[in-house]
Motif scaffolding. Sequence first.
Motif, PDB file in Angstrom:
ATOM      1  N   LEU A  40       0.818  -1.274   0.060  1.00 34.93           N
ATOM      2  CA  LEU A  40      -0.030  -0.037  -0.072  1.00 34.93           C
ATOM      3  C   LEU A  40       0.895   1.228  -0.084  1.00 34.93           C
ATOM      4  O   LEU A  40       2.022   1.391   0.751  1.00 34.93           O
ATOM      5  N   THR A  41       0.472   2.093  -0.785  1.00 32.78           N
ATOM      6  CA  THR A  41       1.312   3.387  -0.909  1.00 32.78           C
ATOM      7  C   THR A  41       0.792   4.654  -0.111  1.00 32.78           C
ATOM      8  O   THR A  41      -0.440   4.827  -0.115  1.00 32.78           O
ATOM      9  N   VAL A  42       1.621   5.309   0.634  1.00 30.17           N
ATOM     10  CA  VAL A  42       1.288   6.245   1.690  1.00 30.17           C
ATOM     11  C   VAL A  42       2.118   7.395   0.914  1.00 30.17           C
ATOM     12  O   VAL A  42       3.431   7.347   0.391  1.00 30.17           O
ATOM     13  N   GLY A  43       1.443   8.740   1.148  1.00 27.54           N
ATOM     14  CA  GLY A  43       2.032   9.804   0.513  1.00 27.54           C
ATOM     15  C   GLY A  43       1.342  11.066   1.086  1.00 27.54           C
ATOM     16  O   GLY A  43       0.509  11.156   1.787  1.00 27.54           O
ATOM     17  N   LEU A  44       1.440  12.202   0.217  1.00 29.22           N
ATOM     18  CA  LEU A  44       1.057  13.667   0.744  1.00 29.22           C
ATOM     19  C   LEU A  44      -0.110  13.992  -0.234  1.00 29.22           C
ATOM     20  O   LEU A  44       0.001  13.590  -1.624  1.00 29.22           O
ATOM     21  N   ALA A  45      -1.060  14.816   0.358  1.00 34.81           N
ATOM     22  CA  ALA A  45      -1.708  15.406  -0.935  1.00 34.81           C
ATOM     23  C   ALA A  45      -2.303  16.903  -0.254  1.00 34.81           C
ATOM     24  O   ALA A  45      -2.344  16.989   0.918  1.00 34.81           O
ATOM     25  N   TRP A  46      -2.559  17.829  -1.235  1.00 37.18           N
ATOM     26  CA  TRP A  46      -2.595  19.167  -0.801  1.00 37.18           C
ATOM     27  C   TRP A  46      -3.370  19.808  -2.181  1.00 37.18           C
ATOM     28  O   TRP A  46      -3.449  19.418  -3.245  1.00 37.18           O
ATOM     29  N   ASP A  47      -3.825  20.855  -1.729  1.00 31.39           N
ATOM     30  CA  ASP A  47      -4.791  21.709  -2.865  1.00 31.39           C
ATOM     31  C   ASP A  47      -3.748  22.900  -2.962  1.00 31.39           C
ATOM     32  O   ASP A  47      -3.513  23.835  -2.394  1.00 31.39           O
ATOM     33  N   PRO A  48      -3.311  22.824  -4.108  1.00 33.72           N
ATOM     34  CA  PRO A  48      -2.245  23.959  -4.639  1.00 33.72           C
ATOM     35  C   PRO A  48      -2.900  25.471  -4.618  1.00 33.72           C
ATOM     36  O   PRO A  48      -2.203  26.414  -4.579  1.00 33.72           O
TER      37      PRO A  48
END
Length: 327
Positions: A270-278
């Motif tokens: 399973l991949t973990v990472g970051l998300a944000w609204d530019p």
Amino acid sequence: MQQLRHFVAVAEARSISGAGTALDVPQSTISQAVHALEKELGAALFHRTGRGMTLTSAGHGLLGPARRILRETRQAEAAVSAEPRRGAPRLDIAALPPALNGPLAEVLAAFLRTNPETAVHVHELGSEQEAADVLASGTAEIVATRLPLDIGRAGDRLATLPLGTYDVYVAHPPGRGPDPAGHGPPIGVAELRDVPLVLMPPRPLVSAGMAAVIEESGPHLVGRAVVGQQETRTAWMLQGIAATLLGSRRAREAERQGARLAPLRGVTGLTVGLAWDPRTASPVARLFAASAYAAATRSPAAPAPPGSAAPGGGPARPGGTPADPGT
């Protein structure tokens, strides 16, 4: 500005009294500020009930922008302050448990080494489905979650950056389990039907993907004990109370203390990472995104962003479209 601060405090505390306690100001001051703001905007921001205050639709619409205004104001104050710690930049991150002790800690450490004046506040993200709402409400500017995000059209506007992968293991107490030498063969969720477990309270155990695997397999997991702390689950498992479910890093730590592990079939890689609204990210959030990309690309264990390499070293958006973390 004071009205917005009081409005956000009431929204978070869900009461005038709670906001007064949090800000250390009289309740009458909070109440007057909220009434004045509602009058100025021409809209009711809260439903007032006997048990407290809940946001109206207008209040929900104001909450995200209000948090962003306050955040940017703190950063503006820090830019002109003669005292380095006064009004220090603040970064709010919401994270799923699997990301907290692994790749997020690594990229956060790299960021703080070059930005020691930033104050980082980390909140727990209940599930990956909450990511878009958390970002829209301004509760956090960055979420650390499982990727890819499965939140429909709401996720199309978010930039993402994979940081690493993790597996889920069934951890048995020392002296029990499948293999005295360490790892046993993979075990399916359905095979846990009769295995007593130390579990967390009802919620997605690790991610929505894992919850789906459990739901599809249809077993009723046997909860010998239910505890709210990750560390307690591991400690109780090592004491022999029951087996438990652990992510990769905690599983390795438990194995060093004698636990016997078996990979949980269907919940691997399973991949973990970051998300944000530019579109709404503050300067400090954009700086963190750029720092995280640099740290991830320097790490041989980190996967490359999907699609072709981004010009200028930017992370990839969903679908592999490059995005510059500074925008």
